[in-house]
Design an enzyme around this catalytic site. Structure first.
Site, PDB file in Angstrom:
ATOM      1  N   PHE A  97       5.918  15.330  -5.281  1.00 10.47           N
ATOM      2  CA  PHE A  97       4.987  15.993  -4.360  1.00 10.47           C
ATOM      3  C   PHE A  97       5.559  16.123  -2.949  1.00 10.47           C
ATOM      4  CE2 PHE A  97       2.033  13.585  -7.322  1.00 10.47           C
ATOM      5  CZ  PHE A  97       1.867  14.672  -8.166  1.00 10.47           C
TER       6      PHE A  97
ATOM      7  N   ALA B 271       3.933  -3.146  -6.950  1.00  7.97           N
ATOM      8  CA  ALA B 271       2.805  -3.090  -6.010  1.00  7.97           C
ATOM      9  C   ALA B 271       1.733  -4.147  -6.299  1.00  7.97           C
ATOM     10  CB  ALA B 271       2.203  -1.687  -6.038  1.00  7.97           C
TER      11      ALA B 271
ATOM     12  N   PHE C 189      -4.820  11.971  -1.245  1.00  4.69           N
ATOM     13  CA  PHE C 189      -4.934  13.183  -2.067  1.00  4.69           C
ATOM     14  C   PHE C 189      -6.299  13.085  -2.740  1.00  4.69           C
ATOM     15  CE2 PHE C 189      -4.304  15.345  -6.166  1.00  4.69           C
ATOM     16  CZ  PHE C 189      -3.918  16.597  -5.708  1.00  4.69           C
TER      17      PHE C 189
ATOM     18  N   GLY D 296       0.147   9.007   1.749  1.00  6.47           N
ATOM     19  CA  GLY D 296       0.128   8.615   0.334  1.00  6.47           C
ATOM     20  C   GLY D 296      -0.834   7.464   0.139  1.00  6.47           C
ATOM     21  N   SER D 297      -1.461   7.412  -1.024  1.00  4.74           N
ATOM     22  CA  SER D 297      -2.463   6.357  -1.249  1.00  4.74           C
ATOM     23  C   SER D 297      -2.530   5.969  -2.726  1.00  4.74           C
ATOM     24  CB  SER D 297      -3.823   6.851  -0.781  1.00  4.74           C
ATOM     25  OG  SER D 297      -4.096   8.085  -1.437  1.00  4.74           O
TER      26      SER D 297
ATOM     27  N   LYS E 225      17.500   3.259 -10.105  1.00  3.48           N
ATOM     28  CA  LYS E 225      17.081   2.142 -10.973  1.00  3.48           C
ATOM     29  C   LYS E 225      15.939   2.557 -11.899  1.00  3.48           C
ATOM     30  CE  LYS E 225      13.083   1.165  -8.942  1.00  3.48           C
ATOM     31  NZ  LYS E 225      11.767   1.087  -9.520  1.00  3.48           N
TER      32      LYS E 225
ATOM     33  N   TRP F 107       1.335   1.838  -4.538  1.00  2.00           N
ATOM     34  CA  TRP F 107       2.253   1.309  -3.521  1.00  2.00           C
ATOM     35  C   TRP F 107       1.822   1.793  -2.129  1.00  2.00           C
ATOM     36  CZ3 TRP F 107       4.654  -2.542  -2.043  1.00  2.00           C
ATOM     37  CH2 TRP F 107       5.837  -2.554  -1.305  1.00  2.00           C
ATOM     38  N   GLY F 108       1.328   3.016  -2.069  1.00  2.00           N
ATOM     39  CA  GLY F 108       0.841   3.536  -0.789  1.00  2.00           C
ATOM     40  C   GLY F 108      -0.265   2.641  -0.238  1.00  2.00           C
TER      41      GLY F 108
ATOM     42  N   ASN G  60       7.747   2.335 -15.509  1.00  2.00           N
ATOM     43  CA  ASN G  60       8.754   3.150 -16.214  1.00  2.00           C
ATOM     44  C   ASN G  60       9.141   2.476 -17.530  1.00  2.00           C
ATOM     45  OD1 ASN G  60       9.688   5.523 -14.486  1.00  2.00           O
ATOM     46  ND2 ASN G  60       9.687   3.857 -12.998  1.00  2.00           N
TER      47      ASN G  60
HETATM   48  N1  LIG Z   1       3.703   1.302  -7.603  1.00  2.00           N
HETATM   49  C1  LIG Z   1       4.724   0.530  -7.362  1.00  2.00           C
HETATM   50  O1  LIG Z   1       4.796  -0.608  -7.809  1.00  2.00           O
HETATM   51  C2  LIG Z   1       5.822   1.049  -6.485  1.00  2.00           C
HETATM   52  C3  LIG Z   1       6.639   0.118  -5.853  1.00  2.00           C
HETATM   53  C4  LIG Z   1       7.675   0.571  -5.042  1.00  2.00           C
HETATM   54  C5  LIG Z   1       7.876   1.919  -4.874  1.00  2.00           C
HETATM   55  N2  LIG Z   1       7.045   2.798  -5.484  1.00  2.00           N
HETATM   56  C6  LIG Z   1       7.291   4.226  -5.217  1.00  2.00           C
HETATM   57  O2  LIG Z   1       6.311   4.692  -4.331  1.00  2.00           O
HETATM   58  C7  LIG Z   1       6.093   6.081  -4.539  1.00  2.00           C
HETATM   59  C8  LIG Z   1       4.617   6.307  -4.647  1.00  2.00           C
HETATM   60  O3  LIG Z   1       4.109   5.702  -5.801  1.00  2.00           O
HETATM   61  P1  LIG Z   1       2.709   4.981  -5.912  1.00  2.00           P
HETATM   62  O4  LIG Z   1       2.917   3.869  -6.865  1.00  2.00           O
HETATM   63  O5  LIG Z   1       2.129   4.657  -4.592  1.00  2.00           O
HETATM   64  O6  LIG Z   1       1.804   6.136  -6.586  1.00  2.00           O
HETATM   65  P2  LIG Z   1       0.965   6.022  -7.934  1.00  2.00           P
HETATM   66  O7  LIG Z   1       1.829   6.409  -9.075  1.00  2.00           O
HETATM   67  O8  LIG Z   1       0.284   4.712  -8.024  1.00  2.00           O
HETATM   68  O9  LIG Z   1      -0.153   7.116  -7.735  1.00  2.00           O
HETATM   69  C9  LIG Z   1       0.054   8.507  -7.796  1.00  2.00           C
HETATM   70  C10 LIG Z   1      -0.351   9.098  -6.474  1.00  2.00           C
HETATM   71  O10 LIG Z   1      -0.057  10.489  -6.468  1.00  2.00           O
HETATM   72  C11 LIG Z   1      -1.177  11.177  -5.916  1.00  2.00           C
HETATM   73  N3  LIG Z   1      -1.173  12.553  -6.358  1.00  2.00           N
HETATM   74  C12 LIG Z   1      -1.527  13.064  -7.555  1.00  2.00           C
HETATM   75  N4  LIG Z   1      -1.386  14.407  -7.562  1.00  2.00           N
HETATM   76  C13 LIG Z   1      -0.914  14.745  -6.343  1.00  2.00           C
HETATM   77  C14 LIG Z   1      -0.530  15.967  -5.734  1.00  2.00           C
HETATM   78  N5  LIG Z   1      -0.613  17.105  -6.403  1.00  2.00           N
HETATM   79  N6  LIG Z   1      -0.055  15.946  -4.474  1.00  2.00           N
HETATM   80  C15 LIG Z   1       0.055  14.787  -3.803  1.00  2.00           C
HETATM   81  N7  LIG Z   1      -0.294  13.597  -4.301  1.00  2.00           N
HETATM   82  C16 LIG Z   1      -0.764  13.562  -5.574  1.00  2.00           C
HETATM   83  C17 LIG Z   1      -2.363  10.388  -6.402  1.00  2.00           C
HETATM   84  O11 LIG Z   1      -3.500  10.666  -5.620  1.00  2.00           O
HETATM   85  C18 LIG Z   1      -1.843   8.973  -6.172  1.00  2.00           C
HETATM   86  O12 LIG Z   1      -2.032   8.588  -4.848  1.00  2.00           O
HETATM   87  C19 LIG Z   1       6.877   6.449  -5.800  1.00  2.00           C
HETATM   88  O13 LIG Z   1       8.089   7.071  -5.431  1.00  2.00           O
HETATM   89  C20 LIG Z   1       7.170   5.110  -6.438  1.00  2.00           C
HETATM   90  O14 LIG Z   1       8.378   5.095  -7.170  1.00  2.00           O
HETATM   91  C21 LIG Z   1       6.030   2.402  -6.275  1.00  2.00           C
HETATM   92  O1  LIG Z   2       6.432   0.445 -11.864  1.00  2.00           O
HETATM   93  P1  LIG Z   2       7.680   1.272 -11.645  1.00  2.00           P
HETATM   94  O2  LIG Z   2       8.544   1.321 -12.846  1.00  2.00           O
HETATM   95  O3  LIG Z   2       7.338   2.613 -11.049  1.00  2.00           O
HETATM   96  O4  LIG Z   2       8.517   0.470 -10.538  1.00  2.00           O
HETATM   97  C1  LIG Z   2       7.842   0.026  -9.419  1.00  2.00           C
HETATM   98  C2  LIG Z   2       8.776  -0.350  -8.304  1.00  2.00           C
HETATM   99  O5  LIG Z   2       9.659   0.665  -7.991  1.00  2.00           O
HETATM  100  C3  LIG Z   2       9.463  -1.671  -8.529  1.00  2.00           C
HETATM  101  O6  LIG Z   2      10.208  -2.011  -7.388  1.00  2.00           O
END
Ligand SMILES: NC(=O)c1ccc[n+]([C@@H]2O[C@H](COP(=O)([O-])OP(=O)(O)OC[C@H]3O[C@@H](n4cnc5c(N)ncnc54)[C@H](O)[C@@H]3O)[C@@H](O)[C@H]2O)c1
Ligand SMILES: O=P(O)(O)OC[C@H](O)CO
Length: 588
Positions: free
Chosen positions: A113, A169, A56, A25-26, A221, A29-30, A288
């Protein structure tokens, strides 16, 4: 899991016992996860320096591939611009290639995904591999809900921990301090390895032996955050967001649903970073919340898909689909009404929303003090069941026409009676955790009030009185007393609410009872006379309330004449006397 250096085995074959990490994942958060892990991989001798990151693949507006840009600039131009990931991060668009040499996999993509990713990786992962999921979300399969860590374990046959927490993130990317929770199932050693791999001076990670609890916190949450966004969009204010309508009830529903799905989930997990801290941070600063606010501001006229695409530029929301998944789970198990916040969020997400509808949506006052409105829900279900039924003569069983010996549901068919009994049994099962919680709160309050009066009549252990409470008691006895009083009042209000709901439920049940026989009335009269004063007072209250509800006049003085009471009243008194007798038996 061993992390010895590379070397030769007994056969002289070269083997690599250093761990290799791949980030699957990238997104935003990735990319931050890659940065954290990459900085530690360089420092820890038991890890290879290189950290692979599966991307991706996307083509940027200038025609360049995202992977090439990341490898050239060391920045994820699309999802985390301006942040150096670390030179040892290698972006790889080929999923199979990215994981083939790794023995530690970090899954961090939007949850929708994950099923596809697991299917692609099935049979492609070899050797001893450990996984961790940073994915907040769940899948709903035919068999029911499936957490992402279980999906990984089932599909790939590998153990999977989880890492969740108050982790926006962008803030961690610029090294602002944050905490996180690693949930593990069995091996503490493996959990410690993950803690070591993620921890930095600005990212503090704590292991917790409760994988489901941690993962459900991170997942649920996001639904609460959507509700917080609605309240913000309607400009209802922070008090509403924090208290009755959203965060407080959200946490209660999170806890109740988690325990319903996995009874082993620990209450203490909700006080880790993955629990209350993540609820707060996401309800104030998350994506969200932001998109849900815009949805509410548009009066529900713009769809979440449209707003997500416009506002998040490729990033993905998790809360809307999680709300649907939670709704499906609750609907399937017939428990929708017990989770008014969760079910309302989904209904608002899919339908047109007006300010009025949203204002009516928050849970009733019943549930604002007692959590998910179990008793109110069962009361309504019992009432509905009984109102649907065509009453049969009281002395006959509906199906067999034989005289009935049953008390409850004597005037309804045996099928309906079984349904009624099943409802009541389920009600008791669901009520037990609530009663346990109430008992523990009441015990704490008793203890605190006795301590504040310096007269504990029960033995006090150190765990029961935490250091900060002891400190407060000594440093500010007046404030301590005020806090004890407030919490005691809260417990009493909750108990009062529970009692009122239970009374209404019993009233409904009593309407289905057969006529009380003369002998039973005599027994009841005798039992009432034997009750101590406190219980007699309650008898008087039950009679008064019943008379008031049926519009009868009553005076302050209550005389009990069972011959004049109606059948519902008689059975209500019978249930009360039976409960007192059982309680006494248990206590003796
Ligand atoms: N962003 C945050 O602040 C944060 C913090 C903690 C946890 N998370 C969790 O981490 C997880 C990943 O979120 P994120 O924030 O890294 O992603 P993101 O929402 O920033 O980005 C979306 C990602 O999905 C990918 N993508 C799009 N279409 C795709 C497909 N068909 N198949 C596979 N990948 C595809 C994109 O390339 C991109 O890497 C989520 O479950 C999120 O809740 C996010
Ligand atoms: O930006 P959101 O709402 O996807 O939340 C990000 C993280 O899950 C916060 O811990």
């Amino acid at each position: 899991m061993s992390h010895a250096k590379s070397g030769e085995d007994a056969n002289g074959e070269c083997h690599d016992s250093k761990s290799r990490v791949t980030i699957v994942g990238s997104g935003s958060w990735g990319s931050v996860a890659a940065k954290l892990v990459a900085s530690n991989a360089l420092k820890l001798p038991s890890f290879h320096d290189e950290v692979r990151m599966w991307v991706f693949e996307e083509v940027l507006p200038n025609g360049e591939k995202l992977t090439d840009v990341i490898n050239k600039t060391n920045e994820n131009a699309n999802y985390l611009p301006g942040i150096k990931l670390g030179r040892n991060v290698v972006a790889d668009p080929d999923l199979e290639n990215a994981v083939k040499e790794a023995n530690m996999l970090v899954f961090v993509t939007p949850h929708q995904f994950m099923d596809g990713i697991c299917k692609k990786l099935k049979g492609k992962i070899k050797g001893e591999v450990e996984a961790i999921s940073l994915v907040k979300g769940m899948e709903v399969k035919k068999e029911g809900p499936c957490m992402i860590s279980s999906l990984i374990t089932k599909e790939l046959g590998i153990n999977c921990c989880v890492l969740m927490g108050a982790n926006i993130a962008n803030e961690i990317a610029v090294e602002k301090f944050s905490e996180a929770t690693v949930g593990y199932r069995e091996s503490r050693e493996i959990a410690d390895t993950w803690v070591q791999l993620f921890s930095t001076p600005y990212f503090m990670v704590t292991p917790v032996h409760d994988v489901e609890g941690v993962e459900l916190c991170g997942t649920l949450k996001n639904v609460v955050a959507i509700a917080a966004g609605f309240v913000d969009g309607l400009e209802m204010g922070n008090n509403t967001k924090a208290s009755a309508a959203i965060m407080r009830i959200g946490l209660r529903e999170m806890k109740a649903l988690s325990k319903l799905l996995f009874p082993s989930v620990k209450g203490s997990t909700f006080f880790e970073s993955c629990g209350v801290a993540d609820v707060i941070t996401t309800c104030f600063g998350g994506r969200n919340r932001r998109v849900a606010e815009a949805f509410a501001q548009s009066g529900g006229k713009r769809s979440f898909d449209e707003l997500e695409a416009e506002m998040l530029e490729g990033q993905k929301l998790q809360g809307v689909s999680t709300a649907r998944e939670v709704y499906e789970t609750l609907n399937h198990s017939g428990k929708l009404e017990m989770f008014p916040l969760f079910s309302t969020v989904h209904q608002i997400c899919i339908g047109p929303m007006t300010k009025r509808a949203a204002e009516e949506a928050p849970p009733s006052t019943d549930s604002s003090t007692t959590g998910p409105n179990f008793l109110g829900c069962y009361r309504d279900q019992v009432a509905e069941l009984l109102s649907q039924e065509e009453r049969l003569p009281h002395h006959e069983d509906g199906d067999t026409k034989k005289p009935s010996t049953e008390i409850i549901g004597a005037g309804i068919s045996s099928l309906k009676r079984e349904k009624l009994k099943a409802l009541l049994r389920q009600c008791v099962t669901d009520l037990i955790p609530g009663v346990d919680e109430m008992q523990s709160r009441a015990r704490s309050m008793l203890l605190m009030s006795q301590l504040s009066n310096k007269k504990p009549s029960i033995s006090v252990t150190n765990e029961e009185v935490e250091d900060d409470i002891q400190l407060l008691m000594k440093s500010d006895p007046r404030l301590f007393k005020e806090i004890v009083k407030k919490h005691t009042d809260d417990v009493l209000t909750s108990l009062n609410n529970m009692q009122q709901q239970a009374e209404k439920l019993l009233d409904n049940v009593a309407t289905s009872c057969r006529p009380m026989s003369r002998d039973e009335k005599r027994d009841l009269q005798r039992s009432i006379k034997e009750l101590p004063g406190g219980n007699l007072k309650r008898i008087a209250e039950i009679i008064k309330d019943h008379h008031a509800a049926s519009g009868k006049a009553f005076s302050d003085e209550v005389t009990v004449n069972l011959e004049e009471e109606d059948n519902v009243m008689l059975w209500r008194l019978h249930f009360y006397v039976a409960a007192v007798k059982s309680a006494r038996k248990l206590a003796s």
